[in-house]
Design a protein around this motif. Sequence first.
Motif, PDB file in Angstrom:
ATOM      1  N   ASP A 249       0.873  -1.179   0.000  1.00 55.67           N
ATOM      2  CA  ASP A 249       0.000   0.000   0.000  1.00 55.67           C
ATOM      3  C   ASP A 249       0.904   1.220   0.000  1.00 55.67           C
ATOM      4  O   ASP A 249       1.463   1.597   1.033  1.00 55.67           O
ATOM      5  CB  ASP A 249      -0.912  -0.024   1.234  1.00 55.67           C
ATOM      6  N   LEU A 250       1.079   1.831  -1.176  1.00 55.29           N
ATOM      7  CA  LEU A 250       1.967   2.984  -1.314  1.00 55.29           C
ATOM      8  C   LEU A 250       1.212   4.274  -1.013  1.00 55.29           C
ATOM      9  O   LEU A 250       0.025   4.382  -1.273  1.00 55.29           O
ATOM     10  CB  LEU A 250       2.549   3.034  -2.727  1.00 55.29           C
ATOM     11  N   TYR A 251       1.937   5.261  -0.451  1.00 57.36           N
ATOM     12  CA  TYR A 251       1.310   6.511  -0.006  1.00 57.36           C
ATOM     13  C   TYR A 251       0.173   6.165   0.961  1.00 57.36           C
ATOM     14  O   TYR A 251      -0.961   6.605   0.800  1.00 57.36           O
ATOM     15  CB  TYR A 251       0.794   7.331  -1.191  1.00 57.36           C
ATOM     16  N   ALA A 252       0.501   5.382   1.972  1.00 60.07           N
ATOM     17  CA  ALA A 252      -0.509   4.722   2.811  1.00 60.07           C
ATOM     18  C   ALA A 252      -1.137   5.626   3.859  1.00 60.07           C
ATOM     19  O   ALA A 252      -2.146   5.246   4.456  1.00 60.07           O
ATOM     20  CB  ALA A 252       0.121   3.509   3.510  1.00 60.07           C
TER      21      ALA A 252
ATOM     22  N   GLU B 101       1.046 -11.112   3.656  1.00 58.92           N
ATOM     23  CA  GLU B 101       1.736  -9.954   4.228  1.00 58.92           C
ATOM     24  C   GLU B 101       1.269  -8.690   3.518  1.00 58.92           C
ATOM     25  O   GLU B 101       1.150  -8.663   2.290  1.00 58.92           O
ATOM     26  CB  GLU B 101       3.253 -10.102   4.078  1.00 58.92           C
ATOM     27  N   VAL B 102       0.990  -7.656   4.292  1.00 55.73           N
ATOM     28  CA  VAL B 102       0.617  -6.345   3.752  1.00 55.73           C
ATOM     29  C   VAL B 102       1.570  -5.313   4.321  1.00 55.73           C
ATOM     30  O   VAL B 102       1.747  -5.230   5.548  1.00 55.73           O
ATOM     31  CB  VAL B 102      -0.840  -5.969   4.108  1.00 55.73           C
ATOM     32  N   ILE B 103       2.210  -4.539   3.462  1.00 58.17           N
ATOM     33  CA  ILE B 103       3.174  -3.524   3.897  1.00 58.17           C
ATOM     34  C   ILE B 103       2.642  -2.148   3.499  1.00 58.17           C
ATOM     35  O   ILE B 103       2.333  -1.895   2.326  1.00 58.17           O
ATOM     36  CB  ILE B 103       4.564  -3.749   3.265  1.00 58.17           C
ATOM     37  N   ALA B 104       2.548  -1.257   4.471  1.00 57.72           N
ATOM     38  CA  ALA B 104       2.154   0.124   4.229  1.00 57.72           C
ATOM     39  C   ALA B 104       3.413   0.985   4.126  1.00 57.72           C
ATOM     40  O   ALA B 104       4.290   0.919   4.992  1.00 57.72           O
ATOM     41  CB  ALA B 104       1.253   0.632   5.355  1.00 57.72           C
ATOM     42  N   VAL B 105       3.508   1.787   3.069  1.00 55.11           N
ATOM     43  CA  VAL B 105       4.660   2.631   2.831  1.00 55.11           C
ATOM     44  C   VAL B 105       4.228   4.086   2.892  1.00 55.11           C
ATOM     45  O   VAL B 105       3.347   4.516   2.147  1.00 55.11           O
ATOM     46  CB  VAL B 105       5.296   2.326   1.458  1.00 55.11           C
ATOM     47  N   GLU B 106       4.845   4.880   3.774  1.00 60.14           N
ATOM     48  CA  GLU B 106       4.452   6.266   3.961  1.00 60.14           C
ATOM     49  C   GLU B 106       5.655   7.090   4.411  1.00 60.14           C
ATOM     50  O   GLU B 106       6.409   6.686   5.300  1.00 60.14           O
ATOM     51  CB  GLU B 106       3.328   6.374   5.000  1.00 60.14           C
TER      52      GLU B 106
END
Length: 216
Positions: free
Chosen positions: A188-191, A206-211
């Motif tokens: 999830d980019l720009y999370a 797996e879910v990765i949030a990128v912020e």
Amino acid sequence: TVSRPLAYRSKTKWVASAHPSGRLLLGGYRHRSHEVVHLGTCPVTPPEIMALYTPLQESLSMVAPYDETNRSGLLRSVFVKRVSSGELLITFVVTERPDERTLRQLLSLSDSEAVKGITLNIHKGEGNVLTGAEEYAIYGISHLMERDHPLPYPVNATAFSQINSEIARTVYSRIGELVGTGHKLILDLYAGNGPIALALAHNADEVIAVERSEAA
């Protein structure tokens, strides 16, 4: 179709200015100007938020508003955030830490049952940036938990969050349907503060949030 076409806006900002009488005025900018006008009421703002408008106006009447022309005064604006449970968070954007007398005025609504937290945001800069980097609670909690889908996530009054919780809940659910299940990894980019990543928690191993924003 939404059940709440009005009174849906979960966050509002009232700008502080000096009334001609010398007392503080909270309101909004007149179109294409920096003239602050009294709001009275707002059909897209929930009544729980609008109920704070007059008490805030009265309790802050002697607090010095910020004047952008000569860069003087304390109070720039007031943010109010409401989550779908009805809980409220108030944030005062100020140019510096207030003295004890002013602090007591800022805390005047701490006895309201719906108000779960009051925070100060210190904003010393100039220009069109609305808030500063430093923010801390002076009463209660600094963030509310938004529960518009099964995994709640923290929100505050100054950072970005979806304005319409009903629409947000529908959008997050639809994203989950479109993504589908059985994935090994979802990015999830720009999370932001992570509502979409949380909504997809069961769609992948797996879910990765990128912020980039530290506050978010």
